[in-house]
Design an enzyme around this catalytic site. Sequence first.
Site, PDB file in Angstrom:
ATOM      1  CG  ASP A  10      -1.978  -1.159   1.067  1.00  0.00           C
ATOM      2  OD1 ASP A  10      -2.378  -1.450  -0.067  1.00  0.00           O
ATOM      3  OD2 ASP A  10      -2.365  -1.746   2.095  1.00  0.00           O
ATOM      4  CE  LYS A  32      -4.009  -6.163  -0.501  1.00  0.00           C
ATOM      5  NZ  LYS A  32      -4.703  -4.973  -1.028  1.00  0.00           N
ATOM      6  CG  ASP A  59      -6.899  -6.274  -3.857  1.00  0.00           C
ATOM      7  OD1 ASP A  59      -7.999  -6.743  -4.223  1.00  0.00           O
ATOM      8  OD2 ASP A  59      -6.746  -5.634  -2.801  1.00  0.00           O
ATOM      9  CG  LEU A  60      -6.144  -4.149 -10.269  1.00  0.00           C
ATOM     10  CD1 LEU A  60      -5.742  -4.027 -11.741  1.00  0.00           C
ATOM     11  CD2 LEU A  60      -5.886  -2.828  -9.552  1.00  0.00           C
ATOM     12  CE  LYS A  61     -11.179  -5.645  -2.849  1.00  0.00           C
ATOM     13  NZ  LYS A  61      -9.861  -5.007  -2.663  1.00  0.00           N
ATOM     14  CG  HIS A  63     -18.549  -5.266 -10.115  1.00  0.00           C
ATOM     15  ND1 HIS A  63     -19.150  -4.855  -8.945  1.00  0.00           N
ATOM     16  CD2 HIS A  63     -19.529  -5.837 -10.854  1.00  0.00           C
ATOM     17  CE1 HIS A  63     -20.440  -5.163  -8.984  1.00  0.00           C
ATOM     18  NE2 HIS A  63     -20.691  -5.750 -10.139  1.00  0.00           N
ATOM     19  CG  ASP A  64     -17.317  -3.109 -16.727  1.00  0.00           C
ATOM     20  OD1 ASP A  64     -18.369  -3.128 -17.381  1.00  0.00           O
ATOM     21  OD2 ASP A  64     -16.552  -2.136 -16.702  1.00  0.00           O
ATOM     22  N   PRO A  66     -19.639  -9.009 -18.418  1.00  0.00           N
ATOM     23  CG  PRO A  66     -21.071 -10.862 -18.345  1.00  0.00           C
ATOM     24  CD  PRO A  66     -21.069  -9.362 -18.414  1.00  0.00           C
ATOM     25  CG  ASN A  67     -16.836  -8.939 -24.289  1.00  0.00           C
ATOM     26  OD1 ASN A  67     -16.430 -10.047 -24.629  1.00  0.00           O
ATOM     27  ND2 ASN A  67     -16.526  -7.822 -24.921  1.00  0.00           N
ATOM     28  CB  THR A  68     -15.734  -5.165 -19.777  1.00  0.00           C
ATOM     29  OG1 THR A  68     -16.517  -4.631 -20.837  1.00  0.00           O
ATOM     30  CG2 THR A  68     -14.713  -4.146 -19.335  1.00  0.00           C
ATOM     31  CB  THR A 123     -14.500  -6.800   5.763  1.00  0.00           C
ATOM     32  OG1 THR A 123     -13.362  -6.177   5.198  1.00  0.00           O
ATOM     33  CG2 THR A 123     -14.430  -8.295   5.557  1.00  0.00           C
ATOM     34  CD  GLN A 193      -7.545  -4.614   8.942  1.00  0.00           C
ATOM     35  OE1 GLN A 193      -8.749  -4.874   9.019  1.00  0.00           O
ATOM     36  NE2 GLN A 193      -6.882  -4.621   7.799  1.00  0.00           N
ATOM     37  NE  ARG A 214      -2.386  -0.504   8.087  1.00  0.00           N
ATOM     38  CZ  ARG A 214      -3.611  -0.116   8.415  1.00  0.00           C
ATOM     39  NH1 ARG A 214      -3.818   1.105   8.860  1.00  0.00           N
ATOM     40  NH2 ARG A 214      -4.624  -0.942   8.299  1.00  0.00           N
TER      41      ARG A 214
HETATM   42  O1  C5P Z   1      -2.012  -2.860   6.736  1.00  0.00           O
HETATM   43  P1  C5P Z   1      -3.021  -3.976   6.764  1.00  0.00           P
HETATM   44  O2  C5P Z   1      -2.434  -5.301   7.201  1.00  0.00           O
HETATM   45  O3  C5P Z   1      -4.258  -3.607   7.534  1.00  0.00           O
HETATM   46  O4  C5P Z   1      -3.416  -4.144   5.230  1.00  0.00           O
HETATM   47  C1  C5P Z   1      -4.406  -5.034   4.824  1.00  0.00           C
HETATM   48  C2  C5P Z   1      -4.599  -4.973   3.351  1.00  0.00           C
HETATM   49  O5  C5P Z   1      -5.712  -5.778   3.015  1.00  0.00           O
HETATM   50  C3  C5P Z   1      -4.907  -3.584   2.798  1.00  0.00           C
HETATM   51  O6  C5P Z   1      -4.372  -3.529   1.481  1.00  0.00           O
HETATM   52  C4  C5P Z   1      -6.411  -3.531   2.763  1.00  0.00           C
HETATM   53  O7  C5P Z   1      -6.906  -2.699   1.751  1.00  0.00           O
HETATM   54  C5  C5P Z   1      -6.741  -4.977   2.443  1.00  0.00           C
HETATM   55  N1  C5P Z   1      -8.053  -5.387   2.897  1.00  0.00           N
HETATM   56  C6  C5P Z   1      -8.468  -5.318   4.210  1.00  0.00           C
HETATM   57  N2  C5P Z   1      -9.703  -5.739   4.558  1.00  0.00           N
HETATM   58  C7  C5P Z   1     -10.507  -6.223   3.636  1.00  0.00           C
HETATM   59  C8  C5P Z   1     -10.120  -6.328   2.306  1.00  0.00           C
HETATM   60  C9  C5P Z   1      -8.861  -5.888   1.963  1.00  0.00           C
HETATM   61  O8  C5P Z   1      -7.724  -4.883   5.076  1.00  0.00           O
HETATM   62  N3  C5P Z   1     -11.670  -6.675   3.987  1.00  0.00           N
END
Ligand code: C5P
Length: 236
Positions: A10, A32, A59-61, A63-64, A66-68, A123, A193, A214
């Site tokens: 990050d 990641k 990790d680009l998730k 969502h569009d 199907p073809n795209t 989450t 978190q 982190r």
């Molecule tokens: O620094 P940390 O360990 O909290 O980083 C967790 C990574 O996982 C971050 O890139 C965060 O965006 C990602 N993430 C998360 N919780 C989620 C989904 C992704 O912390 N539910």
Amino acid sequence: MKNKIIVALDVDSAEEAALWAHRLKDKVGMFKIGKQLFTAAGPDIVRRVRSEGGEVFLDLKYHDIPNTVAAAAVEAVRLGASMFNVHASGGFEMMSKTAEAVRDEAERLDIKKPVLIAVTVLTSMNEEGLRETGVTVPLTEHVINLAKLAKKAGLDGVVASPHEIEAIKNACGSEFVVVTPGVRPTFASKDDQRRIMTPAEAVKKGADYLVIGRPITKADDPIEAVSLITEEICQE
Ligand code: C5P
């Protein structure tokens, strides 16, 4: 043991990301690359981390339509991502078309197929937030329904909170991959978190990969932090 640790890069520059890959490539399983770094540094950062010897979870998730999504997924395969993800709420057709395109492209290039996983419910969402989007079933039920749909569409697994691991493995089988963020080693601060688990607890519940940012990247000694986490996991 295959290395379960995925370090979340990050950061906002290619230089910093490449430095992390260089320092940690032999000690962790993957790096990641998410929307921040990808938007700042472009697809070249995937090639750069790979050229340092690191594997990449993109990790680009997606969502569009199907073809795209299937077309973007083919590019992710060509870039050399070892793992990447789509939103399960994009639906069965989006996921199955993508899974098929990924299989075909990996076969054509004669490379190992990347692990294709789905995001179920972010989450950051709670039950009330879900209701606002028109979803009225309980959150955990929705998570399980989407995980089952991802499996049926031919995906390899899901990203999930450590608290959802057991329910997902029960519903989708032990081979269905679960990648989990939200873990905090015993020595680290919780940062922002909330519902955390230690890496050892998450692995005990069946986590296949742990996304950790982190606690490693902000540690005084990141290499020591990785060793401590690996020890915590191995003691299980
Ligand atoms: O620094 P940390 O360990 O909290 O980083 C967790 C990574 O996982 C971050 O890139 C965060 O965006 C990602 N993430 C998360 N919780 C989620 C989904 C992704 O912390 N539910």
